[in-house]
Motif scaffolding. Sequence first.
Motif: not given
Length: 128
Positions: A46-47, A56-59, A108-115
């Motif tokens: 995740f980037v 809202s952003t997340y890095y 939770w935003t960083t999880r690949r399987n969300k996308y």
Amino acid sequence: VQLQASGGGLVQAGGSLRLSCSASGGTFSMYTVAWFRQAPGKEREFVAAINWTGGSTYYANSVKGRFTTSRGNAKNTVTLQMNTLKPEDTAVYYCAADHSTAQKLGDWTTRRNKYRRWGQGAQVTVSS
């Protein structure tokens, strides 16, 4: 919605690049859009991500303070501005989208399987 990433290239360390993720067949309205990257021989990581309103952003810690993701004026574009690039930023960068109206992003935003929707990658190479 289909995604297309563009804007990659070759840059010297310390330089900047901007990636764009465009949606076709729809817009990014009501989608969280994230950026991932994958270096040779490494896991996709995740980037950055931005929520559907842009509020809202997340890095990832590795890019915090150097990369900025934002929504374009058009509802079908999200950009990733990458500054002070380092050789370790070299990777194929992917954009991905999750149908979500989350107001605030978190780990939770960083999880690949969300996308479920992914674009093809854009190569970014940073020379030392």
